[in-house]
Motif scaffolding. Structure first.
Motif, PDB file in Angstrom:
ATOM      1  N   THR A  32       0.855  -1.182   0.000  1.00  0.00           N
ATOM      2  CA  THR A  32       0.000   0.000   0.000  1.00  0.00           C
ATOM      3  C   THR A  32       0.894   1.236   0.000  1.00  0.00           C
ATOM      4  N   VAL A  33       0.585   2.170  -0.886  1.00  0.00           N
ATOM      5  CA  VAL A  33       1.310   3.441  -0.926  1.00  0.00           C
ATOM      6  C   VAL A  33       0.317   4.546  -0.607  1.00  0.00           C
ATOM      7  N   ASN A  34       0.638   5.345   0.400  1.00  0.00           N
ATOM      8  CA  ASN A  34      -0.215   6.460   0.792  1.00  0.00           C
ATOM      9  C   ASN A  34       0.480   7.757   0.400  1.00  0.00           C
ATOM     10  N   PHE A  35      -0.080   8.433  -0.603  1.00  0.00           N
ATOM     11  CA  PHE A  35       0.521   9.677  -1.094  1.00  0.00           C
ATOM     12  C   PHE A  35       0.501  10.773  -0.036  1.00  0.00           C
ATOM     13  N   MET A  36      -0.590  10.864   0.717  1.00  0.00           N
ATOM     14  CA  MET A  36      -0.729  11.943   1.711  1.00  0.00           C
ATOM     15  C   MET A  36       0.298  11.842   2.837  1.00  0.00           C
ATOM     16  N   THR A  37       0.567  10.626   3.305  1.00  0.00           N
ATOM     17  CA  THR A  37       1.534  10.462   4.405  1.00  0.00           C
ATOM     18  C   THR A  37       2.926  10.152   3.900  1.00  0.00           C
ATOM     19  N   GLN A  38       3.063   9.943   2.587  1.00  0.00           N
ATOM     20  CA  GLN A  38       4.349   9.600   1.969  1.00  0.00           C
ATOM     21  C   GLN A  38       4.944   8.340   2.612  1.00  0.00           C
ATOM     22  N   LYS A  39       4.107   7.300   2.723  1.00  0.00           N
ATOM     23  CA  LYS A  39       4.552   6.030   3.305  1.00  0.00           C
ATOM     24  C   LYS A  39       4.131   4.860   2.438  1.00  0.00           C
ATOM     25  N   MET A  40       4.964   3.839   2.460  1.00  0.00           N
ATOM     26  CA  MET A  40       4.681   2.583   1.773  1.00  0.00           C
ATOM     27  C   MET A  40       4.696   1.469   2.811  1.00  0.00           C
ATOM     28  N   ILE A  41       3.627   0.684   2.843  1.00  0.00           N
ATOM     29  CA  ILE A  41       3.557  -0.472   3.738  1.00  0.00           C
ATOM     30  C   ILE A  41       3.651  -1.707   2.860  1.00  0.00           C
ATOM     31  N   VAL A  42       4.636  -2.547   3.155  1.00  0.00           N
ATOM     32  CA  VAL A  42       4.861  -3.751   2.371  1.00  0.00           C
ATOM     33  C   VAL A  42       4.710  -4.964   3.273  1.00  0.00           C
ATOM     34  N   GLU A  43       3.879  -5.904   2.826  1.00  0.00           N
ATOM     35  CA  GLU A  43       3.733  -7.182   3.527  1.00  0.00           C
ATOM     36  C   GLU A  43       4.455  -8.227   2.683  1.00  0.00           C
ATOM     37  N   PHE A  44       5.455  -8.839   3.290  1.00  0.00           N
ATOM     38  CA  PHE A  44       6.291  -9.786   2.570  1.00  0.00           C
ATOM     39  C   PHE A  44       5.706 -11.192   2.637  1.00  0.00           C
ATOM     40  N   ALA A  45       5.910 -11.963   1.573  1.00  0.00           N
ATOM     41  CA  ALA A  45       5.480 -13.356   1.539  1.00  0.00           C
ATOM     42  C   ALA A  45       6.296 -14.155   2.554  1.00  0.00           C
ATOM     43  N   GLU A  46       5.738 -15.245   3.013  1.00  0.00           N
ATOM     44  CA  GLU A  46       6.378 -16.096   4.018  1.00  0.00           C
ATOM     45  C   GLU A  46       7.775 -16.531   3.561  1.00  0.00           C
ATOM     46  N   GLY A  47       8.756 -16.343   4.429  1.00  0.00           N
ATOM     47  CA  GLY A  47      10.118 -16.789   4.157  1.00  0.00           C
ATOM     48  C   GLY A  47      10.947 -15.875   3.278  1.00  0.00           C
ATOM     49  N   GLN A  48      10.438 -14.716   2.929  1.00  0.00           N
ATOM     50  CA  GLN A  48      11.175 -13.784   2.069  1.00  0.00           C
ATOM     51  C   GLN A  48      12.024 -12.832   2.909  1.00  0.00           C
ATOM     52  N   GLU A  49      13.215 -12.521   2.411  1.00  0.00           N
ATOM     53  CA  GLU A  49      14.098 -11.567   3.087  1.00  0.00           C
ATOM     54  C   GLU A  49      13.736 -10.162   2.610  1.00  0.00           C
ATOM     55  N   SER A  50      13.415  -9.286   3.554  1.00  0.00           N
ATOM     56  CA  SER A  50      12.904  -7.955   3.198  1.00  0.00           C
ATOM     57  C   SER A  50      13.901  -7.136   2.389  1.00  0.00           C
ATOM     58  N   ALA A  51      15.190  -7.217   2.699  1.00  0.00           N
ATOM     59  CA  ALA A  51      16.186  -6.392   2.003  1.00  0.00           C
ATOM     60  C   ALA A  51      16.245  -6.720   0.510  1.00  0.00           C
ATOM     61  N   GLY A  52      16.271  -7.987   0.185  1.00  0.00           N
ATOM     62  CA  GLY A  52      16.333  -8.385  -1.219  1.00  0.00           C
ATOM     63  C   GLY A  52      15.070  -8.046  -1.980  1.00  0.00           C
ATOM     64  N   VAL A  53      13.936  -8.261  -1.332  1.00  0.00           N
ATOM     65  CA  VAL A  53      12.652  -7.955  -1.975  1.00  0.00           C
ATOM     66  C   VAL A  53      12.522  -6.447  -2.191  1.00  0.00           C
TER      67      VAL A  53
END
Length: 72
Positions: A32-53
């Motif tokens: 989800t990207v919120n233009f007003m708050t300038q934030k992105m919320i990312v939900e990663f799939a099970e077992g995925q490393e956040s840095a690489g994704v």
């Protein structure tokens, strides 16, 4: 796992396109990207490393808006 990132995006339409690009990235379950708050919320799939994704997400978002910033 969910993480919130500060982003810098210039317009609401670009934010929507970035959200779609992030959702289509391998390893992302939802985004989800919120233009007003300038934030992105990312939900990663099970077992995925956040840095690489997030490197792939950032690359996909740069195709939408080359001057966007995602602060990892």
């Amino acid at each position: 796992m969910k993480k919130t990132y500060k982003i810098e995006v210039d317009c609401a339409n670009c934010a929507n396109l970035m959200e779609d690009a992030a959702r289509k990235t391998s390893g992302v379950q939802n985004a989800t990207v919120n233009f007003m708050t300038q934030k992105m919320i990312v939900e990663f799939a099970e077992g995925q490393e956040s840095a690489g994704v997030m490197a792939a997400v950032q690359k996909a978002c740069k195709k939408v808006e080359p001057d966007c910033e995602i602060f990892l």
